[in-house]
Each structure stands twice: as C-alpha cells, then as structure tokens.
Design a protein around this motif. Structure first.
Motif, PDB file in Angstrom:
ATOM      1  N   MET A   1      54.246 -46.191  30.838  1.00  0.00           N
ATOM      2  CA  MET A   1      53.943 -44.776  31.072  1.00  0.00           C
ATOM      3  C   MET A   1      52.719 -44.545  30.812  1.00  0.00           C
ATOM      4  N   MET A   2      51.703 -44.229  31.793  1.00  0.00           N
ATOM      5  CA  MET A   2      50.183 -44.025  31.380  1.00  0.00           C
ATOM      6  C   MET A   2      50.023 -42.595  31.157  1.00  0.00           C
ATOM      7  N   MET A   3      49.115 -42.183  30.163  1.00  0.00           N
ATOM      8  CA  MET A   3      48.669 -40.960  29.687  1.00  0.00           C
ATOM      9  C   MET A   3      47.503 -40.642  30.460  1.00  0.00           C
ATOM     10  N   ASN A   4      47.317 -39.482  31.226  1.00  0.00           N
ATOM     11  CA  ASN A   4      46.014 -39.182  31.942  1.00  0.00           C
ATOM     12  C   ASN A   4      45.165 -38.650  30.609  1.00  0.00           C
ATOM     13  N   LYS A   5      43.855 -39.045  30.702  1.00  0.00           N
ATOM     14  CA  LYS A   5      43.013 -38.864  29.602  1.00  0.00           C
ATOM     15  C   LYS A   5      42.370 -37.408  30.042  1.00  0.00           C
ATOM     16  N   LYS A   6      42.192 -36.424  29.157  1.00  0.00           N
ATOM     17  CA  LYS A   6      41.845 -34.943  29.410  1.00  0.00           C
ATOM     18  C   LYS A   6      40.396 -35.305  29.649  1.00  0.00           C
ATOM     19  N   ILE A   7      39.829 -34.567  30.589  1.00  0.00           N
ATOM     20  CA  ILE A   7      38.458 -34.404  31.047  1.00  0.00           C
ATOM     21  C   ILE A   7      37.837 -33.318  30.200  1.00  0.00           C
ATOM     22  N   PRO A   8      36.938 -33.774  29.270  1.00  0.00           N
ATOM     23  CA  PRO A   8      36.266 -32.586  28.762  1.00  0.00           C
ATOM     24  C   PRO A   8      35.381 -31.475  29.456  1.00  0.00           C
ATOM     25  N   MET A   9      35.719 -30.371  29.226  1.00  0.00           N
ATOM     26  CA  MET A   9      34.967 -29.211  30.137  1.00  0.00           C
ATOM     27  C   MET A   9      34.154 -28.274  29.307  1.00  0.00           C
ATOM     28  N   ARG A  10      32.982 -27.912  29.860  1.00  0.00           N
ATOM     29  CA  ARG A  10      31.978 -27.060  29.008  1.00  0.00           C
ATOM     30  C   ARG A  10      31.704 -25.862  29.980  1.00  0.00           C
ATOM     31  N   ARG A  11      31.021 -25.053  29.275  1.00  0.00           N
ATOM     32  CA  ARG A  11      30.527 -23.799  29.938  1.00  0.00           C
ATOM     33  C   ARG A  11      28.899 -24.037  30.197  1.00  0.00           C
ATOM     34  N   CYS A  12      28.382 -23.677  31.136  1.00  0.00           N
ATOM     35  CA  CYS A  12      26.782 -23.685  31.370  1.00  0.00           C
ATOM     36  C   CYS A  12      26.549 -22.126  30.670  1.00  0.00           C
ATOM     37  N   VAL A  13      25.409 -22.397  29.716  1.00  0.00           N
ATOM     38  CA  VAL A  13      24.898 -21.081  29.183  1.00  0.00           C
ATOM     39  C   VAL A  13      24.337 -20.121  30.122  1.00  0.00           C
ATOM     40  N   SER A  14      23.957 -20.630  31.626  1.00  0.00           N
ATOM     41  CA  SER A  14      23.219 -19.873  32.327  1.00  0.00           C
ATOM     42  C   SER A  14      24.168 -19.187  33.386  1.00  0.00           C
ATOM     43  N   CYS A  15      24.954 -20.110  34.165  1.00  0.00           N
ATOM     44  CA  CYS A  15      25.725 -19.282  35.138  1.00  0.00           C
ATOM     45  C   CYS A  15      27.272 -19.196  34.668  1.00  0.00           C
ATOM     46  N   ARG A  16      27.415 -19.579  33.499  1.00  0.00           N
ATOM     47  CA  ARG A  16      28.821 -19.484  32.839  1.00  0.00           C
ATOM     48  C   ARG A  16      29.718 -20.082  33.362  1.00  0.00           C
TER      49      ARG A  16
END
Length: 92
Positions: A1-16
């Motif tokens: 069984m393969m675990m899907n790696k979580k993709i790191p998400m971030r918020r832009c300080v300009s457009c949000r």
C-alpha cells in the motif's frame, strides 16, 4: 500500500490564493530580524510566500504585503529582489 505524500500549500501575501509551495517565492525573517529572499525554501526562520508573477510583486510592494505577515517593516530592497527574481524566471 502506497501512501500519498501531502503537497505543502502556502498562501500568497498579495493575492491571498493558496498554491503549491514550489509555485511561490519565500521571504524569511531570521532570529536577527533580518529579511531575505529564500530561493531554497529551506532557510531557518519565519517565512511568508508570494506568487512568482509581477502583478503580485508590484501589489505587495505597493501595499507592503510582507509587513503585515511579519508585523514588521520589510525593507524595499526585498520587494525589488523579488521583482528581479521574477524577471529572471521570465527570461529563462
């Protein structure tokens, strides 16, 4: 069984907008309260992110977007560095 790696998400300080971490530039404030553009994304310190496009960079500079994130005045040179880095990306 393969675990899907979580993709790191971030918020832009300009457009949000929330985007994948690698789609954004990171500005970091280190323990000495110095700011710098962190192209590796791994520098120690508190980070804030911005889209790799000129509209977001210009908007952030005008509205002092990083100042709000860090609750501190970020030098104008940082915004200029971001703009230069984006222009370099567009010329590659």
């Amino acid at each position: 069984m393969m675990m899907n790696k979580k993709i790191p998400m971030r918020r832009c300080v300009s457009c949000r907008e929330v985007k994948r971490k690698e789609e954004l530039f990171r500005v970091v404030k280190n323990l000495d309260e110095n700011f710098r553009l962190d192209l590796s994304g791994k520098a120690q310190g508190r980070g804030a992110y911005i889209c790799k496009n000129l509209n977001c960079a210009a908007n952030a500079k005008k509205r002092r977007g990083f100042d709000k994130s860090f609750k501190k005045n970020v030098p104008a040179e940082i915004y200029d560095e971001i703009i230069s880095a984006i222009e370099n990306l567009n010329h590659e």
